[in-house]
Design an enzyme around this catalytic site. Structure first.
Site, PDB file in Angstrom:
ATOM      1  N   GLY A  67     -32.844 -76.566 -12.078  1.00  0.00           N
ATOM      2  CA  GLY A  67     -32.929 -75.124 -11.867  1.00  0.00           C
ATOM      3  C   GLY A  67     -34.311 -74.735 -11.382  1.00  0.00           C
ATOM      4  O   GLY A  67     -35.264 -75.493 -11.551  1.00  0.00           O
ATOM      5  N   CYS A  94     -33.512 -82.953 -14.573  1.00  0.00           N
ATOM      6  CA  CYS A  94     -34.654 -82.150 -14.147  1.00  0.00           C
ATOM      7  C   CYS A  94     -34.866 -80.948 -15.073  1.00  0.00           C
ATOM      8  O   CYS A  94     -35.266 -81.131 -16.214  1.00  0.00           O
ATOM      9  CB  CYS A  94     -34.486 -81.740 -12.683  1.00  0.00           C
ATOM     10  N   TYR A  95     -34.551 -79.735 -14.630  1.00  0.00           N
ATOM     11  CA  TYR A  95     -34.695 -78.591 -15.530  1.00  0.00           C
ATOM     12  C   TYR A  95     -33.876 -78.837 -16.806  1.00  0.00           C
ATOM     13  O   TYR A  95     -34.281 -78.446 -17.900  1.00  0.00           O
ATOM     14  CB  TYR A  95     -34.211 -77.309 -14.850  1.00  0.00           C
ATOM     15  N   HIS A 188     -33.207 -86.627  -9.673  1.00  0.00           N
ATOM     16  CA  HIS A 188     -31.859 -86.136  -9.331  1.00  0.00           C
ATOM     17  C   HIS A 188     -30.931 -87.291  -8.933  1.00  0.00           C
ATOM     18  O   HIS A 188     -31.024 -87.790  -7.813  1.00  0.00           O
ATOM     19  CB  HIS A 188     -31.949 -85.131  -8.185  1.00  0.00           C
ATOM     20  N   GLU A 190     -27.813 -87.020  -8.376  1.00  0.00           N
ATOM     21  CA  GLU A 190     -26.683 -86.510  -7.592  1.00  0.00           C
ATOM     22  C   GLU A 190     -26.942 -86.479  -6.095  1.00  0.00           C
ATOM     23  O   GLU A 190     -26.025 -86.316  -5.303  1.00  0.00           O
ATOM     24  CB  GLU A 190     -26.294 -85.103  -8.097  1.00  0.00           C
ATOM     25  N   SER A 243      -2.124 -70.277   8.033  1.00  0.00           N
ATOM     26  CA  SER A 243      -2.829 -70.155   9.311  1.00  0.00           C
ATOM     27  C   SER A 243      -2.652 -71.381  10.196  1.00  0.00           C
ATOM     28  O   SER A 243      -3.009 -71.354  11.358  1.00  0.00           O
ATOM     29  CB  SER A 243      -4.318 -69.992   9.040  1.00  0.00           C
ATOM     30  N   GLY A 244      -2.136 -72.467   9.607  1.00  0.00           N
ATOM     31  CA  GLY A 244      -2.104 -73.722  10.347  1.00  0.00           C
ATOM     32  C   GLY A 244      -3.335 -74.576  10.041  1.00  0.00           C
ATOM     33  O   GLY A 244      -3.417 -75.718  10.442  1.00  0.00           O
ATOM     34  N   GLY A 245      -4.292 -74.017   9.317  1.00  0.00           N
ATOM     35  CA  GLY A 245      -5.455 -74.793   8.866  1.00  0.00           C
ATOM     36  C   GLY A 245      -5.033 -75.716   7.733  1.00  0.00           C
ATOM     37  O   GLY A 245      -3.975 -75.530   7.126  1.00  0.00           O
ATOM     38  N   ASP A 247      -6.148 -76.161   4.692  1.00  0.00           N
ATOM     39  CA  ASP A 247      -6.098 -75.632   3.320  1.00  0.00           C
ATOM     40  C   ASP A 247      -4.774 -74.914   3.054  1.00  0.00           C
ATOM     41  O   ASP A 247      -4.077 -75.203   2.082  1.00  0.00           O
ATOM     42  CB  ASP A 247      -7.253 -74.647   3.058  1.00  0.00           C
ATOM     43  N   SER A 248      -4.442 -73.963   3.922  1.00  0.00           N
ATOM     44  CA  SER A 248      -3.216 -73.213   3.649  1.00  0.00           C
ATOM     45  C   SER A 248      -1.977 -74.084   3.865  1.00  0.00           C
ATOM     46  O   SER A 248      -0.954 -73.877   3.222  1.00  0.00           O
ATOM     47  CB  SER A 248      -3.154 -71.925   4.471  1.00  0.00           C
ATOM     48  N   THR A 249      -2.068 -75.080   4.754  1.00  0.00           N
ATOM     49  CA  THR A 249      -0.892 -75.940   4.969  1.00  0.00           C
ATOM     50  C   THR A 249      -0.624 -76.802   3.733  1.00  0.00           C
ATOM     51  O   THR A 249       0.522 -76.933   3.292  1.00  0.00           O
ATOM     52  CB  THR A 249      -1.103 -76.843   6.202  1.00  0.00           C
ATOM     53  N   ARG A 316     -15.140 -57.689  11.957  1.00  0.00           N
ATOM     54  CA  ARG A 316     -14.610 -58.441  10.821  1.00  0.00           C
ATOM     55  C   ARG A 316     -13.861 -57.526   9.862  1.00  0.00           C
ATOM     56  O   ARG A 316     -12.816 -57.895   9.335  1.00  0.00           O
ATOM     57  CB  ARG A 316     -15.749 -59.157  10.081  1.00  0.00           C
ATOM     58  N   LYS A 398     -12.867 -79.874  -0.145  1.00  0.00           N
ATOM     59  CA  LYS A 398     -12.157 -80.088   1.127  1.00  0.00           C
ATOM     60  C   LYS A 398     -11.688 -81.542   1.311  1.00  0.00           C
ATOM     61  O   LYS A 398     -10.574 -81.783   1.770  1.00  0.00           O
ATOM     62  CB  LYS A 398     -13.079 -79.698   2.283  1.00  0.00           C
ATOM     63  N   LYS A 535     -27.686 -75.036  11.226  1.00  0.00           N
ATOM     64  CA  LYS A 535     -27.470 -74.004  10.201  1.00  0.00           C
ATOM     65  C   LYS A 535     -28.139 -74.480   8.920  1.00  0.00           C
ATOM     66  O   LYS A 535     -27.738 -75.539   8.448  1.00  0.00           O
ATOM     67  CB  LYS A 535     -25.986 -73.794   9.975  1.00  0.00           C
ATOM     68  N   GLU A 541     -20.421 -70.056  13.343  1.00  0.00           N
ATOM     69  CA  GLU A 541     -19.887 -69.092  14.308  1.00  0.00           C
ATOM     70  C   GLU A 541     -21.053 -68.281  14.873  1.00  0.00           C
ATOM     71  O   GLU A 541     -22.099 -68.161  14.219  1.00  0.00           O
ATOM     72  CB  GLU A 541     -18.888 -68.155  13.623  1.00  0.00           C
TER      73      GLU A 541
END
Ligand SMILES: Nc1ncnc2c1ncn2[C@@H]1O[C@H](COP(=O)(O)OP(=O)(O)OP(=O)(O)O)[C@@H](O)[C@H]1O
Ligand SMILES: O=c1[nH]c(=O)c2[nH+]cn([C@@H]3O[C@H](COP(=O)(O)O)[C@@H](O)[C@H]3O)c2[nH]1
Ligand SMILES: NC(=O)CC[C@H](N)C(=O)O
Ligand SMILES: [Mg+2]
Length: 543
Positions: A67, A94-95, A188, A190, A243-245, A247-249, A316, A398, A535, A541
């Site tokens: 932390g 750590c913390y 760490h 991880e 949506s065809g993605g 996750d939703s499929t 949006r 994911k 990013k 996007e």
């Protein structure tokens, strides 16, 4: 596949041995959960303020994360003494180590130097004195490469603790209680910069906590199907935003397995989908997965409301609001149409493909992060429509969803499909969204994606697309004529979790060939640019 269907209807933390990660606000907290899941040990993350004695389930062990705070400063979070009442092994990272020491009245002070980066760790064995303390580093040798990120350190050991590891800079880089299974490490495990960190986490979770490594997608899917059946009951109807993605499929496939044709999959054509997308999604869902998909063509309504709108946030919001309205109307219409048939019944449930990172984002100690973009969110639906949520994937990351997809027989190309945002091409047309801009971006996107597929690069890239810089024009020369046309941006990124990303490094001749094809084949384009921004500071996007 053979689904291991049990009658369990409980959430995973009740049916799988669970390691609880208490989050003190480190940017790596969720990685601890990830690493444990990779070991097939189920793990959940809760804020450090969680009341562990009031949980409806009992963890097999607890990990206290790192932390950003200084434990000796006023207002810094401390470890709730209740965690020591649970009588389970505890590991502080750590913390987390500093918080354990603080609890046991060890002193933590600001170090003279910050220690950030690689360090060599010397492991101290206690053979014959207190054997159990050696279990954390068991099998890892006497010297380890570790990654540090701290400024504070212990100035002396808390009472009844032993030193189990040191570095040049940190004399108490690893500590353990003499008799109880309490451990603390300053580094760490991880992060990938600690090469043998996962083995250390296995020592803790599997050997010390005795958690079973039974979190597998085979186990999970059977239990989840049973849970949905139980939840929805014998008559309940579910509407699903599909949506065809991936996750939703995957979420749709699980729900369809559970309740058959009482599940109603709906794809909204918002006019902002890619080339041939409706046809492809419909084909995959119906032909490969046997799920009846209702396509609601609402494109005109979305496009009409976007006329004259250039601000990304406003776009949006308009798109999000229309999604909600279209869903509301569709659910009503479906109930009405089924009224006098054998399928009659109220639609009480809404299926969503929410993943664990979304859940973590809302529960982590530091709370939801600042809004960079308003993500179109089906999460807004239930409050408005009075629908109850079904989120079969809310405990999954994911890559687990992708594994689940493969097990459920979802075609490989869909499982590895790049994510596509709900607001679709609406946020890939910079400036006003018009039919002619959509035509250009669709064609350019298809050329780019086909080239990526043909070069065999699709699965090496996490997400790729074309966008159009509306309002910007550049001069070109075509067949001795002057042109003054629009600019396309190509974007391709590599990312593990889409929170950070790097631009993909194509060979330059690949980019040049795609640029040439786009300028030749797409009317209205005179220039093609490649977006090389990471990013952060960019986002994936453009809007
Ligand atoms: N055109 C659409 N019609 C119906 N539902 C949609 C549409 N676009 C998005 N959604 C809903 O919004 C959710 C969030 O979209 P998101 O893109 O994050 O997930 P996904 O499409 O399932 O998967 P992926 O991240 O792989 O694209 C989807 O799971 C789906 O429920
Ligand atoms: O369903 C979605 N609704 C949205 O409003 C939305 N905005 C961005 N994205 C996707 O999220 C990931 C991160 O994108 P950004 O770096 O642009 O925020 C990338 O994968 C983006 O495609 C969205 N997905
Ligand atoms: N990464 C951490 O957990 C840092 C802990 C503490 N704030 C320090 O600097 O020592
Ligand atoms: Mg999507």
């Amino acid at each position: 596949m053979a689904i291991n269907e049990k009658t369990a209807t409980e959430p995973p933390n009740k049916t799988f041995d669970t390691i609880l990660v208490l989050d003190f606000g480190s940017q790596y907290s969720h990685l601890i959960t990830r690493r444990l899941r990779e070991l097939n040990v189920y793990s959940e993350l809760l804020p450090c303020t969680a009341k562990v004695l009031e949980l409806s389930w009992k963890p097999k062990g607890i990990i206290l994360s790192g932390g950003p705070y200084a434990i000796y400063e006023k207002g810094a979070p401390t470890v709730d003494p209740a965690v020591f009442e649970l009588d389970v092994p505890i590991l502080g990272i750590c913390y987390g180590l500093q918080a354990i020491a603080w609890h046991f009245a060890g002193n933590v002070v600001a170090g003279e130097k910050r220690e950030y980066g690689h360090a060599k760790l010397d492991v101290k064995q206690h053979e014959g004195v207190a054997v159990h303390v050696d279990r954390l580093f068991s099998g890892l040798g006497s010297e380890l490469e570790v990654w540090m990120s701290h400024g504070d350190k212990l100035s002396h050991l808390p009472q009844s603790f032993l030193t189990i590891a040191t570095t040049f800079n940190a004399p108490f880089a690893g500590i353990a209680h003499e008799t109880k299974p309490y451990f603390g490490i300053q580094f760490h495990p991880e992060v990938t910069h600690t090469p043998r960190g996962t083995e250390l986490l296995r020592n803790f979770a599997v050997n010390i906590c005795e958690a079973r490594q039974h979190w597998t997608m085979d186990e999970f899917v059977g239990k989840e199907i049973a849970r949905i059946r139980d939840l929805v009951g014998k008559k309940g109807q579910v509407i699903g935003a599909v949506s065809g993605g991936v996750d939703s499929t995957v979420a749709a496939k699980i729900t369809h397995e559970a309740i058959g044709d009482r599940f109603h999959a709906v794809l909204v054509n918002n006019g902002l989908l890619r080339h041939n997308e409706v046809e492809e999604v419909q084909k995959t869902l119906t032909e490969s997965l046997g799920i009846q998909l209702t396509v609601v063509d609402a494109s005109q309504r979305f496009l009409d409301q976007l006329i004259g709108v250039v601000d990304p946030e406003q776009k949006r919001k308009i798109i999000g609001r229309n999604f909600i309205e279209v869903f509301q109307e569709t659910a009503k219409k479906m109930e009405e149409e089924a009224k006098n048939s054998s399928k009659a019944g109220d639609i009480e449930w809404l299926l969503q493909g929410t993943l664990y990172p979304d859940v973590i984002e809302s529960i982590a100690f530091r709370g939801p992060s600042q809004t960079i973009k308003t993500h179109h969110n089906v999460g807004g639906l239930p409050a408005v429509m009075g629908l109850k949520l079904i989120e079969p994937l809310r405990e999954c990351f994911k890559d687990e969803v992708r594994e689940l997809g493969m097990k459920l027989g979802i075609p490989e190309n869909l499982v590895w499909r790049h994510p596509f945002p709900g607001p679709g091409l609406g946020v890939r047309v910079i400036g006003e969204v018009t039919e002619s801009q959509l035509r250009i971006v669709r064609q350019a996107d298809k050329i780019f994606l086909d080239a990526i597929q043909n070069a065999g690069l699709y699965t090496s890239i996490s997400q790729a697309f074309a966008a159009i810089l509306g309002g910007v024009r550049a001069v070109g020369v075509v067949g001795d004529q002057r042109s003054y046309e629009q600019c396309i941006v190509l974007r391709a990124v590599v990312s593990k979790d889409f929170m950070t990303a790097e631009a993909y490094c194509f060979p330059m001749d690949f980019v040049r060939d795609v640029a040439t094809t786009i300028c030749n084949e797409v009317r209205g384009v005179s220039r093609v640019f490649y977006d090389a921004t990471s990013k952060p500071p960019g986002t994936i996007e453009l809007e």
